[in-house]
Design an enzyme around this catalytic site. Sequence first.
Site, PDB file in Angstrom:
ATOM      1  N   SER A 178      -9.436   4.670  67.603  1.00 23.10           N
ATOM      2  CA  SER A 178     -10.964   4.565  67.438  1.00 23.10           C
ATOM      3  C   SER A 178     -11.361   5.314  67.453  1.00 23.10           C
ATOM      4  CB  SER A 178     -11.666   3.716  69.023  1.00 23.10           C
ATOM      5  OG  SER A 178     -13.229   3.988  68.734  1.00 23.10           O
ATOM      6  N   SER A 179     -13.010   5.420  66.875  1.00 21.07           N
ATOM      7  CA  SER A 179     -13.194   6.928  66.188  1.00 21.07           C
ATOM      8  C   SER A 179     -13.853   7.575  67.658  1.00 21.07           C
ATOM      9  CB  SER A 179     -14.513   6.968  65.130  1.00 21.07           C
ATOM     10  OG  SER A 179     -14.229   5.964  63.919  1.00 21.07           O
ATOM     11  N   ARG A 180     -14.149   6.622  68.239  1.00 20.32           N
ATOM     12  CA  ARG A 180     -14.794   6.952  69.749  1.00 20.32           C
ATOM     13  C   ARG A 180     -14.301   7.940  70.849  1.00 20.32           C
ATOM     14  NH1 ARG A 180     -18.786   1.735  71.322  1.00 20.32           N
ATOM     15  NH2 ARG A 180     -19.452   1.387  69.391  1.00 20.32           N
ATOM     16  N   ASP A 190     -10.140  -4.959  66.861  1.00 23.14           N
ATOM     17  CA  ASP A 190     -11.765  -5.483  66.499  1.00 23.14           C
ATOM     18  C   ASP A 190     -11.559  -6.746  66.359  1.00 23.14           C
ATOM     19  OD1 ASP A 190     -13.610  -3.255  66.683  1.00 23.14           O
ATOM     20  OD2 ASP A 190     -12.914  -2.713  65.560  1.00 23.14           O
ATOM     21  N   LEU A 213      -3.334   0.323  65.963  1.00 20.29           N
ATOM     22  CA  LEU A 213      -2.987   1.676  65.975  1.00 20.29           C
ATOM     23  C   LEU A 213      -3.207   2.609  67.207  1.00 20.29           C
ATOM     24  CD1 LEU A 213      -1.209   2.328  63.233  1.00 20.29           C
ATOM     25  CD2 LEU A 213      -2.093   4.379  62.905  1.00 20.29           C
ATOM     26  N   HIS A 231      -8.019   3.859  60.447  1.00 17.29           N
ATOM     27  CA  HIS A 231      -8.499   3.677  59.182  1.00 17.29           C
ATOM     28  C   HIS A 231      -7.391   3.363  57.880  1.00 17.29           C
ATOM     29  CE1 HIS A 231     -12.125   4.630  61.709  1.00 17.29           C
ATOM     30  NE2 HIS A 231     -12.332   3.801  61.153  1.00 17.29           N
TER      31      HIS A 231
HETATM   32  O1  PAF Z   1     -15.572  -1.637  62.384  1.00 13.97           O
HETATM   33  C1  PAF Z   1     -16.517  -1.609  61.916  1.00 13.97           C
HETATM   34  O2  PAF Z   1     -16.078  -0.412  61.264  1.00 13.97           O
HETATM   35  C2  PAF Z   1     -17.881  -2.332  60.984  1.00 13.97           C
HETATM   36  O3  PAF Z   1     -17.600  -2.760  62.214  1.00 13.97           O
HETATM   37  C3  PAF Z   1     -17.418  -2.812  59.809  1.00 13.97           C
HETATM   38  C4  PAF Z   1     -16.545  -3.387  59.518  1.00 13.97           C
HETATM   39  C5  PAF Z   1     -16.877  -1.724  58.417  1.00 13.97           C
HETATM   40  C6  PAF Z   1     -18.485  -3.334  59.723  1.00 13.97           C
HETATM   41  O4  PAF Z   1     -19.371  -2.533  59.222  1.00 13.97           O
END
Ligand code: PAF
Length: 283
Positions: free
Chosen positions: A187-189, A152, A178, A37
């Site tokens: 990823s947050s996961r 994504d 990244l 992010h």
């Molecule tokens: O990729 C994400 O984190 C989500 O799908 C998004 C683009 C913020 C939409 O909720």
Amino acid sequence: MQIFKEKEALKRTLNTLRSEGNIIGLVPTMGALHEGHFSLVKEALRSSDQVVVSIFVNPTQFDNPEDLDKYPRTLEKDLELLKKAHEDLIIFTPNAVELYGERVTSEHFNFEGLEKVMEGRFRNGHFDGVGTVIKLLFSIIEPHKAFFGEKDYQQLQIIRKLTERQQLPVEIIGCPILREDSGLARSSRNERLSKVHREKAAFIYQTLLKTREMFGTKSAEYVTRWVENQFQNYPFLKLEYFEIANTKTLKKINRKRKGNQYRAFIAAYADDIRLIDNMPLNN
Ligand code: PAF
């Protein structure tokens, strides 16, 4: 840093900034922020005058209620990290009713087939949910530019299609994936993975690298069978799909054609945690 929970107050502030000629960049997120992010925030800061980061765990894009429940929510920590990243960010953290109104439901979209393949086959209604929340965020924030990660990749292409079909005046900017040191896509996961699975999940990246190498000389069908075989012999991950697809249409390919660009896409489970990744195969 300014934090807004209410859209009207945010709109007023952004209208003033826009009328003064500032370029507004939006980084939409669902929180649980990580380096991936922050690379989007960095890119947004580079090419916008005012960056807005939205944090909203969007219920309509989860086809599985358990996944929604388990999605990490770390608002305090996210805000601290954002403050450290840059002191002039604007943060938008609405609740569902503020964003959607009383009916928290998805609009139905036609993304010209992009929504029907890969993630769309396994996550019912997911892209309608994504399209709905992004359209809402764009209508409130009216950004000049919006930044999305290539992890994504299907989502990125769908958001491009959304803006094209609905003629939304915003430039969509895709940012590179990244990775952790092991190669695992950030990823947050990943935070939910056990130490062992986090290590073993790097197999996804290693397989993609090998795929790229093999794709130079072998057919898509051959490479696909090879990958499926690799996963069958790897007990730590369960492959959901592997596809080699055209970068623009996201259609699975049967035969390589000169001048076309291709990407490999993977979704796999490590325990009950679903991971996705992709890689360009030719440039
Ligand atoms: O990729 C994400 O984190 C989500 O799908 C998004 C683009 C913020 C939409 O909720």
